[in-house]
Write a protein that holds these residues in place. Structure first.
Motif, PDB file in Angstrom:
ATOM      1  N   ARG A   1      30.103 -37.925  68.961  1.00  0.00           N
ATOM      2  CA  ARG A   1      30.512 -38.895  67.863  1.00  0.00           C
ATOM      3  C   ARG A   1      31.165 -39.884  68.379  1.00  0.00           C
ATOM      4  O   ARG A   1      31.609 -40.055  69.576  1.00  0.00           O
ATOM      5  N   SER A   2      31.318 -41.038  67.506  1.00  0.00           N
ATOM      6  CA  SER A   2      32.116 -42.311  68.149  1.00  0.00           C
ATOM      7  C   SER A   2      33.397 -42.300  67.468  1.00  0.00           C
ATOM      8  O   SER A   2      33.658 -41.676  66.472  1.00  0.00           O
ATOM      9  N   LEU A   3      34.323 -43.103  67.813  1.00  0.00           N
ATOM     10  CA  LEU A   3      35.420 -43.511  67.048  1.00  0.00           C
ATOM     11  C   LEU A   3      35.381 -43.737  65.960  1.00  0.00           C
ATOM     12  O   LEU A   3      35.960 -43.371  64.715  1.00  0.00           O
ATOM     13  N   GLY A   4      34.345 -44.762  65.468  1.00  0.00           N
ATOM     14  CA  GLY A   4      34.106 -44.989  64.235  1.00  0.00           C
ATOM     15  C   GLY A   4      33.735 -43.723  63.157  1.00  0.00           C
ATOM     16  O   GLY A   4      33.928 -43.891  62.035  1.00  0.00           O
ATOM     17  N   ASP A   5      33.129 -42.985  63.586  1.00  0.00           N
ATOM     18  CA  ASP A   5      32.548 -41.811  62.773  1.00  0.00           C
ATOM     19  C   ASP A   5      33.947 -40.988  62.503  1.00  0.00           C
ATOM     20  O   ASP A   5      33.879 -40.626  61.227  1.00  0.00           O
ATOM     21  N   TYR A   6      34.975 -41.027  63.278  1.00  0.00           N
ATOM     22  CA  TYR A   6      35.962 -40.109  63.055  1.00  0.00           C
ATOM     23  C   TYR A   6      37.043 -41.221  61.865  1.00  0.00           C
ATOM     24  O   TYR A   6      37.522 -40.788  60.803  1.00  0.00           O
ATOM     25  N   VAL A   7      37.181 -42.518  62.359  1.00  0.00           N
ATOM     26  CA  VAL A   7      38.212 -43.189  61.639  1.00  0.00           C
ATOM     27  C   VAL A   7      37.644 -43.831  60.236  1.00  0.00           C
ATOM     28  O   VAL A   7      38.023 -43.782  59.406  1.00  0.00           O
ATOM     29  N   ASN A   8      36.273 -44.268  60.214  1.00  0.00           N
ATOM     30  CA  ASN A   8      35.921 -44.767  58.914  1.00  0.00           C
ATOM     31  C   ASN A   8      35.487 -43.501  57.781  1.00  0.00           C
ATOM     32  O   ASN A   8      35.781 -44.167  56.853  1.00  0.00           O
ATOM     33  N   GLY A   9      35.051 -42.432  58.194  1.00  0.00           N
ATOM     34  CA  GLY A   9      35.131 -41.496  57.411  1.00  0.00           C
ATOM     35  C   GLY A   9      36.130 -40.849  56.798  1.00  0.00           C
ATOM     36  O   GLY A   9      36.090 -40.023  55.798  1.00  0.00           O
ATOM     37  N   LEU A  10      37.363 -41.191  57.099  1.00  0.00           N
ATOM     38  CA  LEU A  10      38.620 -40.982  56.610  1.00  0.00           C
ATOM     39  C   LEU A  10      38.618 -41.481  54.981  1.00  0.00           C
ATOM     40  O   LEU A  10      39.036 -41.042  54.112  1.00  0.00           O
TER      41      LEU A  10
END
Length: 304
Positions: free
Chosen positions: A214-223
């Motif tokens: 997973r990328s950082l975007g997967d974690y942050v954007n999905g919030l």
């Protein structure tokens, strides 16, 4: 087998990356007849991943199902190679439905598709199968570890016994955390939340975590999926129903979604089959063979 990577555009201009596992006939079909379908006319299976995953979650399942389906996966907006809108409103369920429709127009514009979804992918997919706009476009639905937010709203308000509701509220602790300002994003960016999440995945499924995929975007954007949809939908749940044949799969060791929440849904999905199976929350990654078997059994039953 490697999928072909392509992209389409949703109504609001967001780029949606999708991956087509259309099998090569010479390699995937030692015989013309496979699972009752001709190799040149395979049914399409669209897979929708959850949070904080991307479309790579489905690679093991796609390999298992190659030959029985033309498997299509896609990166939900904000994840993987898809566009990453910054506005929270861009992650509303209706926008996610637009993305799904764009993928269908690209891969199966005339024929209905089978739908397989996990976690937040299932939450989205429940919105799809209960949408009037999608009537006639979905032939079957296999849901793993993800309830409809409308169903969840009624579950919290009306379900008996109350101990089931209390148990689910305790399972849902992370949802309240994801609604906090600043802290969840900071945890992902600084790395300490990744370590906590990796331990949680190991304790939940007993296997190494997939944080490296997973990328950082997967974690942050999905919030934004949680912040835009969960509380508004659960406070005012809609009476959305579907006549699509649904298989609701509840892993018995799922630490996030309880079995009653996933399966007490016949009121909204009368064409329902329920299966409680061994395993934990991340079944598509940790037991792709079982997921593939459940999909095949469900779709074969419909073909009789």
């Amino acid at each position: 087998m490697r999928p072909s990577a392509q992209a389409t555009t949703s109504n609001d201009g967001t780029r949606i990356a999708y991956y087509d596992y259309a099998p090569d006939a010479a390699e995937a079909f030692p015989r013309d007849d496979c699972n009752g379908w001709q190799r040149d006319d395979l049914p399409v299976l669209v897979c929708v991943h959850g949070y904080p995953d991307n479309a790579r979650l489905w690679e093991p399942v796609a390999r298992e199902l190659a030959g029985a389906f033309r498997v299509v996966t896609y990166d939900v907006r904000g994840a993987g190679e898809s566009g990453q809108p910054r506005e929270r409103s861009a992650y509303h369920l209706d926008r996610l439905e637009d993305d799904f429709r764009a993928v269908l127009e690209a891969v199966s514009p005339e024929q209905p598709v089978h739908l397989l979804a996990h976690d937040w992918g299932s939450i989205q997919a429940w919105h799809f199968v209960t949408s009037e706009r999608m009537r006639g476009r979905i032939e079957s639905f296999v849901s793993i570890s993800g309830p409809s937010l409308d169903h969840a709203g009624f579950f919290i308000r009306r379900h008996r016994p109350v101990r089931d509701v209390i148990r689910q509220l305790l399972h849902s602790w992370y949802i309240y955390y994801f609604h906090l300002p600043w802290l969840p994003e900071n945890g992902w960016k600084r790395g300490w939340a990744h370590r906590v999440f990796a331990r949680l995945e190991r304790s939940a499924d007993g296997l190494p975590s997939a944080t490296g995929e997973r990328s950082l975007g997967d974690y942050v954007n999905g919030l934004n999926l949680y912040r835009e949809n969960v509380f508004p939908r659960m406070i005012r749940p809609g009476e959305r129903t579907t006549d699509v044949p649904v298989l609701a799969v509840s892993p018995e060791n799922d630490v996030f979604v309880s079995t009653p929440l996933q399966t007490d849904i016949a009121r909204w999905a009368p064409n329902l089959t329920v299966k409680v199976v061994r395993g934990g929350h991340w079944m598509p990654r940790n037991d792709p063979g079982l997921v593939a078997r459940l999909v095949l059994e469900h779709t074969r039953e419909l073909a009789r």
